[in-house]
Motif scaffolding. Structure first.
Motif, short mmCIF file in Angstrom:
data_model
loop_
_atom_site.label_atom_id
_atom_site.label_comp_id
_atom_site.label_asym_id
_atom_site.label_seq_id
_atom_site.Cartn_x
_atom_site.Cartn_y
_atom_site.Cartn_z
N ILE A 1 0.80 -1.11 -0.06
CA ILE A 1 -0.14 -0.05 -0.14
C ILE A 1 0.86 1.22 -0.07
O ILE A 1 0.31 2.17 -0.71
N GLN A 2 2.08 0.99 0.73
CA GLN A 2 2.83 2.54 0.90
C GLN A 2 3.91 2.59 0.05
O GLN A 2 4.56 3.40 -0.48
N ASP A 3 4.49 1.34 -0.45
CA ASP A 3 5.67 1.27 -1.54
C ASP A 3 5.32 1.14 -2.69
O ASP A 3 5.13 0.06 -3.05
N THR A 4 5.44 2.22 -3.40
CA THR A 4 4.96 2.05 -4.83
C THR A 4 5.96 1.33 -5.94
O THR A 4 5.61 1.09 -6.94
N ARG A 5 7.03 1.04 -5.11
CA ARG A 5 8.33 0.41 -5.88
C ARG A 5 8.03 -1.19 -5.94
O ARG A 5 8.27 -1.96 -6.89
N VAL A 6 7.05 -1.80 -5.30
CA VAL A 6 6.66 -3.20 -5.03
C VAL A 6 5.77 -3.29 -6.45
O VAL A 6 4.39 -2.67 -6.47
N LYS A 7 5.74 -4.31 -7.22
CA LYS A 7 5.39 -4.34 -8.57
C LYS A 7 4.17 -5.38 -8.36
O LYS A 7 3.28 -5.48 -9.23
N ALA A 8 4.42 -6.26 -7.21
CA ALA A 8 3.25 -7.25 -7.18
C ALA A 8 3.61 -7.70 -6.00
O ALA A 8 4.75 -7.96 -5.48
N VAL A 9 2.36 -8.14 -5.22
CA VAL A 9 2.47 -8.71 -3.83
C VAL A 9 1.53 -9.92 -3.83
O VAL A 9 0.53 -9.95 -4.40
N ALA A 10 2.21 -11.07 -3.08
CA ALA A 10 1.38 -12.32 -2.93
C ALA A 10 1.46 -12.46 -1.35
O ALA A 10 2.40 -12.15 -0.65
N THR A 11 0.23 -13.19 -0.90
CA THR A 11 0.37 -13.76 0.61
C THR A 11 0.19 -15.04 0.45
O THR A 11 -0.75 -15.61 -0.67
N SER A 12 0.46 -15.81 1.38
CA SER A 12 -0.19 -17.07 1.57
C SER A 12 -0.44 -17.51 3.12
O SER A 12 0.17 -17.00 3.96
N THR A 13 -1.57 -17.93 3.24
CA THR A 13 -2.40 -18.38 4.51
C THR A 13 -2.00 -17.05 5.44
O THR A 13 -1.61 -17.43 6.58
N ALA B 1 -2.35 -8.21 -6.87
CA ALA B 1 -2.14 -8.92 -5.70
C ALA B 1 -2.57 -10.30 -5.91
O ALA B 1 -3.63 -10.63 -6.33
N LEU B 2 -2.06 -11.31 -5.39
CA LEU B 2 -2.30 -12.73 -5.31
C LEU B 2 -2.62 -13.08 -3.84
O LEU B 2 -1.51 -12.98 -3.08
N ILE B 3 -3.79 -13.50 -3.43
CA ILE B 3 -3.91 -14.01 -1.91
C ILE B 3 -4.31 -15.34 -1.96
O ILE B 3 -5.42 -15.65 -2.70
N VAL B 4 -3.61 -16.11 -1.28
CA VAL B 4 -3.71 -17.70 -1.38
C VAL B 4 -4.18 -18.16 0.20
O VAL B 4 -3.48 -17.78 0.98
N ALA B 5 -5.35 -19.01 0.26
CA ALA B 5 -5.45 -19.41 1.39
C ALA B 5 -5.94 -20.85 1.57
O ALA B 5 -6.37 -21.18 0.33
N GLY B 6 -5.95 -21.60 2.52
CA GLY B 6 -6.45 -23.16 2.44
C GLY B 6 -7.77 -23.13 2.67
O GLY B 6 -8.41 -22.29 3.39
N LYS C 1 -7.10 -3.10 -8.82
CA LYS C 1 -7.97 -3.61 -9.92
C LYS C 1 -7.45 -5.10 -10.26
O LYS C 1 -8.64 -5.87 -10.85
N ASP C 2 -6.31 -5.38 -10.36
CA ASP C 2 -5.79 -7.08 -10.45
C ASP C 2 -5.35 -7.49 -9.49
O ASP C 2 -4.39 -7.34 -8.73
N LYS C 3 -6.36 -8.15 -9.03
CA LYS C 3 -6.12 -8.96 -7.78
C LYS C 3 -7.12 -10.47 -7.63
O LYS C 3 -7.91 -10.42 -8.54
N GLU C 4 -6.51 -11.18 -7.01
CA GLU C 4 -7.01 -12.60 -7.25
C GLU C 4 -6.91 -13.37 -5.70
O GLU C 4 -6.01 -13.39 -4.94
#
Length: 377
Positions: A180-192, A317-322, A341-344
């Protein structure tokens, strides 16, 4: 003819060795020590991770500083024989884990798939600097991700316009907060993922069920939260005499002695990862049988929510959960909250929370690879 074949073969071998050396030489020297005023940490040089070492990547121990002056330790991975400027991913988590556990597994596997990766220990934990030990801060730990981006962007082998971040468990929330704060991050993913500020302020918003049926319950109310804050603040009197280093009891049960039929299923699953050979690491807060986080650590989390401006996030953003994870609601709510706008939201069939720590049959590495290759190009 034979001489020509030998000569050609020798030339090919020499060129291959040259390219391998060039790629290997592009990596920084192996770091051996974290040394800051009042603190020296010798970095372990042998392979002491919970997963096997890959012969498809090069590996280095490295150090870098964050904006608050803490020196962080990390494991840098790069594909063998890689050439040119590459896309890179910084990885950390789970909350209370170290880079020798899940984050290192993710980093090494993604390096095998063509990325430069950095698994790092957060400030105050593992081999990174910071005292008192075993504490955390939503601000500083968000900054740790940006510092990792700084470091990756400083490497000759990395294209600084192609850097992503990946957070596991509690570091999923920090990864989103950083994106949210660092505009240099071009893609973010999370797992669980967990949102650590939410769970510390509200408690678990699920039934603590021994069979793993995690129906929603109401969050902690203001009166209950006040009582919790009273206890935490009263801890400060004695803790201050110990430089705020007093630890709370162990995070996880002894799986051989303490798990009963009434133990909530996810509590047992945590113990079966952190306190057994499967996931145990001596530097992990969550593996320590004698104590865990400092007993005042939750205070700043209760009072300082992360993801306040989630709707303003523009990063893919890609958000992965079990599917069967007790924590699934954190991922579902984060997906709804972020404005990208690009999120999954990707739900892994049959997986519980800790399956996505180390179960390579369930961690959707293909999905992570496709996501980062699509957005770090």
């Amino acid at each position: 003819m034979l001489k020509k074949v030998i000569k050609t073969t020798s030339l090919a071998a020499m060129l291959a060795a040259t390219f391998a050396t060039t790629a290997f030489a592009a990596m920084p020297e192996n770091a051996t020590t974290v040394s800051v005023p009042g603190q020296t940490i010798q970095l372990e040089q042998k392979w002491d991770k919970i997963f096997p070492e890959s012969n498809k990547v090069d590996h280095r121990k490295v150090t870098f500083k964050n904006r608050y002056g803490f020196t962080l330790a990390g494991d840098l991975y790069a594909p063998k024989n890689a050439e040119g400027k590459m896309a890179a991913i910084a990885v950390s988590g789970p909350f209370g884990a170290v880079k020798e556990q899940s984050s290192g597994l993710y980093a090494q596997t993604l390096a095998e798939r063509g990325f430069v990766t950095l698994a790092f220990d957060p400030s105050f934990t593992g081999e990174s600097s910071g005292t008192p030990r075993n504490t955390a801060s939503p601000d500083i730990n968000t900054e740790d991700f940006s510092a990792a981006v700084d470091y990756l962007g400083s490497l000759d082998m990395v294209d600084r316009d192609k850097i992503g971040i990946l957070g596991i468990c509690g570091w999923g929330g920090f990864a989103l907060n950083d994106a949210i704060q660092d505009t240099r991050v071009k893609a973010v993913a999370t797992s669980t993922m967990y949102n650590m500020t939410r769970v510390m302020a509200n408690g678990y918003e699920i039934k603590m069920d021994p069979k793993g049926k995690y129906d929603h319950v109401a969050p902690m109310n203001a009166d209950a939260r006040y009582q919790m804050k009273e206890q935490l603040n009263n801890n400060r009197w004695e803790s201050s005499k110990n430089d705020y280093a007093t630890l709370a009891p162990a995070n996880n049960l002894d799986p051989e002695k303490d798990i009963t039929p009434e133990t909530p299923k996810f509590i047992a699953e945590y113990a079966q990862f952190y306190r057994t050979k499967r996931g145990y690491h001596p530097r992990s807060i969550n593996s320590n049988p004698n104590g865990s986080w400092t007993n005042t650590m939750p205070l700043s989390f209760i009072n300082m929510p992360i993801m306040e401006y989630a709707k303003e996030m523009r990063t893919p953003a890609l958000i992965v959960a079990g599917e069967k994870a007790h924590s699934r609601y954190f991922s579902e709510d984060a997906y709804k909250a972020i404005g990208s706008k690009d999120k999954e939201l990707y739900i892994v069939p049959g997986a519980n929370h800790t399956d996505l720590y180390d179960n390579t049959q369930k961690i959707p590495f293909d999905k992570f690879e496709q996501f980062f290759k699509a957005h770090l190009k």
